[in-house]
Design a protein around this motif. Structure first.
Motif, PDB file in Angstrom:
ATOM      1  N   GLU A 183      17.233  14.196   2.774  1.00  0.00           N
ATOM      2  CA  GLU A 183      16.374  15.118   3.524  1.00  0.00           C
ATOM      3  C   GLU A 183      15.353  15.769   2.605  1.00  0.00           C
ATOM      4  N   VAL A 184      15.796  16.178   1.409  1.00  0.00           N
ATOM      5  CA  VAL A 184      14.886  16.799   0.440  1.00  0.00           C
ATOM      6  C   VAL A 184      13.833  15.782  -0.005  1.00  0.00           C
ATOM      7  N   ASN A 185      14.251  14.553  -0.255  1.00  0.00           N
ATOM      8  CA  ASN A 185      13.299  13.506  -0.656  1.00  0.00           C
ATOM      9  C   ASN A 185      12.248  13.273   0.422  1.00  0.00           C
ATOM     10  N   MET A 186      12.672  13.242   1.669  1.00  0.00           N
ATOM     11  CA  MET A 186      11.737  13.040   2.779  1.00  0.00           C
ATOM     12  C   MET A 186      10.724  14.185   2.836  1.00  0.00           C
ATOM     13  N   ALA A 187      11.212  15.402   2.655  1.00  0.00           N
ATOM     14  CA  ALA A 187      10.328  16.565   2.686  1.00  0.00           C
ATOM     15  C   ALA A 187       9.329  16.526   1.527  1.00  0.00           C
ATOM     16  N   ARG A 188       9.784  16.118   0.352  1.00  0.00           N
ATOM     17  CA  ARG A 188       8.909  16.079  -0.818  1.00  0.00           C
ATOM     18  C   ARG A 188       7.823  15.010  -0.656  1.00  0.00           C
ATOM     19  N   VAL A 189       8.216  13.846  -0.136  1.00  0.00           N
ATOM     20  CA  VAL A 189       7.231  12.794   0.091  1.00  0.00           C
ATOM     21  C   VAL A 189       6.230  13.216   1.158  1.00  0.00           C
ATOM     22  N   TYR A 190       6.706  13.862   2.215  1.00  0.00           N
ATOM     23  CA  TYR A 190       5.814  14.315   3.291  1.00  0.00           C
ATOM     24  C   TYR A 190       4.822  15.356   2.764  1.00  0.00           C
ATOM     25  N   ASN A 191       5.330  16.324   1.996  1.00  0.00           N
ATOM     26  CA  ASN A 191       4.453  17.363   1.434  1.00  0.00           C
ATOM     27  C   ASN A 191       3.459  16.761   0.442  1.00  0.00           C
ATOM     28  N   TRP A 192       3.914  15.779  -0.328  1.00  0.00           N
ATOM     29  CA  TRP A 192       3.020  15.098  -1.259  1.00  0.00           C
ATOM     30  C   TRP A 192       1.879  14.429  -0.489  1.00  0.00           C
ATOM     31  N   ASP A 193       2.188  13.811   0.644  1.00  0.00           N
ATOM     32  CA  ASP A 193       1.167  13.138   1.443  1.00  0.00           C
ATOM     33  C   ASP A 193       0.201  14.144   2.068  1.00  0.00           C
ATOM     34  N   VAL A 194       0.704  15.299   2.503  1.00  0.00           N
ATOM     35  CA  VAL A 194      -0.157  16.338   3.078  1.00  0.00           C
ATOM     36  C   VAL A 194      -1.153  16.827   2.036  1.00  0.00           C
ATOM     37  N   LYS A 195      -0.676  17.060   0.802  1.00  0.00           N
ATOM     38  CA  LYS A 195      -1.559  17.514  -0.269  1.00  0.00           C
ATOM     39  C   LYS A 195      -2.598  16.448  -0.607  1.00  0.00           C
ATOM     40  N   ARG A 196      -2.158  15.197  -0.626  1.00  0.00           N
ATOM     41  CA  ARG A 196      -3.087  14.105  -0.935  1.00  0.00           C
ATOM     42  C   ARG A 196      -4.186  14.020   0.118  1.00  0.00           C
ATOM     43  N   ARG A 197      -3.804  14.176   1.375  1.00  0.00           N
ATOM     44  CA  ARG A 197      -4.790  14.100   2.455  1.00  0.00           C
ATOM     45  C   ARG A 197      -5.762  15.278   2.394  1.00  0.00           C
ATOM     46  N   SER A 198      -5.234  16.457   2.054  1.00  0.00           N
ATOM     47  CA  SER A 198      -6.096  17.641   1.987  1.00  0.00           C
ATOM     48  C   SER A 198      -7.110  17.523   0.845  1.00  0.00           C
ATOM     49  N   LYS A 199      -6.725  16.829  -0.232  1.00  0.00           N
ATOM     50  CA  LYS A 199      -7.662  16.609  -1.331  1.00  0.00           C
ATOM     51  C   LYS A 199      -8.725  15.576  -0.972  1.00  0.00           C
ATOM     52  N   ASP A 200      -8.336  14.595  -0.163  1.00  0.00           N
ATOM     53  CA  ASP A 200      -9.248  13.520   0.193  1.00  0.00           C
ATOM     54  C   ASP A 200     -10.302  13.994   1.221  1.00  0.00           C
ATOM     55  N   GLU A 201      -9.939  14.947   2.066  1.00  0.00           N
ATOM     56  CA  GLU A 201     -10.845  15.379   3.130  1.00  0.00           C
ATOM     57  C   GLU A 201     -12.149  15.970   2.610  1.00  0.00           C
ATOM     58  N   PRO A 202     -12.144  16.896   1.606  1.00  0.00           N
ATOM     59  CA  PRO A 202     -13.411  17.432   1.101  1.00  0.00           C
ATOM     60  C   PRO A 202     -14.318  16.357   0.513  1.00  0.00           C
ATOM     61  N   SER A 203     -13.724  15.379  -0.187  1.00  0.00           N
ATOM     62  CA  SER A 203     -14.528  14.325  -0.786  1.00  0.00           C
ATOM     63  C   SER A 203     -15.182  13.457   0.293  1.00  0.00           C
ATOM     64  N   LYS A 204     -14.462  13.233   1.406  1.00  0.00           N
ATOM     65  CA  LYS A 204     -15.023  12.458   2.502  1.00  0.00           C
ATOM     66  C   LYS A 204     -16.140  13.221   3.204  1.00  0.00           C
ATOM     67  N   SER A 205     -15.978  14.557   3.343  1.00  0.00           N
ATOM     68  CA  SER A 205     -16.983  15.388   3.995  1.00  0.00           C
ATOM     69  C   SER A 205     -18.273  15.429   3.191  1.00  0.00           C
ATOM     70  N   SER A 206     -18.119  15.542   1.862  1.00  0.00           N
ATOM     71  CA  SER A 206     -19.301  15.629   0.993  1.00  0.00           C
ATOM     72  C   SER A 206     -20.067  14.320   0.958  1.00  0.00           C
ATOM     73  N   SER A 207     -19.341  13.219   1.129  1.00  0.00           N
ATOM     74  CA  SER A 207     -20.020  11.932   1.105  1.00  0.00           C
ATOM     75  C   SER A 207     -20.739  11.669   2.440  1.00  0.00           C
TER      76      SER A 207
END
Length: 207
Positions: A183-207
C-alpha cells in the motif's frame, strides 16, 4: 517484480512463510521507475495492485485454515479428556453413561461397558478431530485403537495442530506487513507520478 531476496554467506536464514513473496519497500522511486518493465506509473500501479490482490487471496486461504484448526483443537482436547476418563473406567465393572449423536442436535442416552478399545473417525479430519466412539457399524470409515494408542495419536495430533496454528499466526502477521508495504509503495508511486505531471504541465504551457 515485488519479491526480492538477499543472500550472503553471513546472512541469517529467514523463516519461509508458505510461499508468500516479500514486498520490498521502494525507497528510491526515481531509480525504481527506471527499472525494466516500469516504463509508466500505470503499469507499475497495475502490477502492485495485482500483487496486493494475491495477498488478499492468500489471507483468505490462511484465514480458512486458521478457523478449521481453531475448531479442531478443542475437539481433540475434549476427546483426550474422554480417553482419560475411559482409562479410569476400564479396570472397573461400572458402565459409563454417555450420549451418542444421532443426527443434528439429536442425542441418544446410552450405558457403555468398560472397554480398552476405541474407534477414531478416518477422513479429512481423521487424526485432527479424533472423535471417540464405541466399535459400531457406521457408514463412515473408522479405525479401532487401544486406548493407549489412541491417546498417543491424539496427543501427537494436538501438538501438530497447535504448532500449525502458531505457524499460521506468524504467516498472517507477515502477510499483514506485506499489505502495508505494498500500500505504501502504491502511494509513493502515485505521488511520484502526480509530481512528475505537475512539473510537466508548466513546460507544456510555455511551449
Amino acid at each position: 517484480m515485488m519479491a526480492a531476496t538477499t543472500e550472503s554467506c553471513n546472512a541469517v536464514p529467514k523463516k519461509a512463510h508458505l510461499g508468500i513473496p516479500e514486498a520490498v519497500f521502494v525507497e528510491d522511486v526515481d531509480a525504481f521507475m527506471k527499472l525494466p518493465g516500469n516504463e509508466t506509473s500505470d503499469m507499475v500501479l497495475k502490477k502492485l495492485d495485482e500483487q496486493y490482490q494475491k495477498y488478499k487471496f492468500m489471507e483468505l486461504n490462511l484465514g480458512q485454515k486458521k478457523r478449521r484448526l481453531k475448531g479442531q483443537i478443542p475437539d481433540i482436547k475434549r476427546t483426550l479428556e474422554i480417553l482419560k476418563h475411559m482409562q479410569k473406567k476400564k479396570e472397573t465393572t461400572d458402565p459409563m453413561e454417555t450420549r451418542f449423536l444421532l443426527a443434528g442436535n439429536l442425542y441418544c442416552k446410552a450405558l457403555v461397558p468398560p472397554t480398552d478399545k476405541v474407534c477414531l473417525w478416518l477422513g479429512d479430519t481423521a487424526a485432527q478431530r479424533g472423535t471417540v466412539h464405541r466399535k459400531v457399524e457406521q457408514a463412515n470409515v473408522m479405525l479401532e485403537y487401544d486406548i493407549d494408542e489412541a491417546q498417543a495419536l491424539l496427543e501427537t495430533n494436538l501438538s501438530t495442530a497447535t504448532r500449525n496454528l502458531d505457524s499460521l499466526e506468524e504467516d498472517l502477521d507477515f502477510l499483514r506487513d506485506q499489505f502495508t508495504t505494498t500500500e505504501v509503495n502504491m502511494a509513493r508511486v502515485y505521488n511520484w507520478d502526480v509530481k512528475r505531471r505537475s512539473k510537466d504541465e508548466p513546460s507544456k504551457s510555455s511551449s
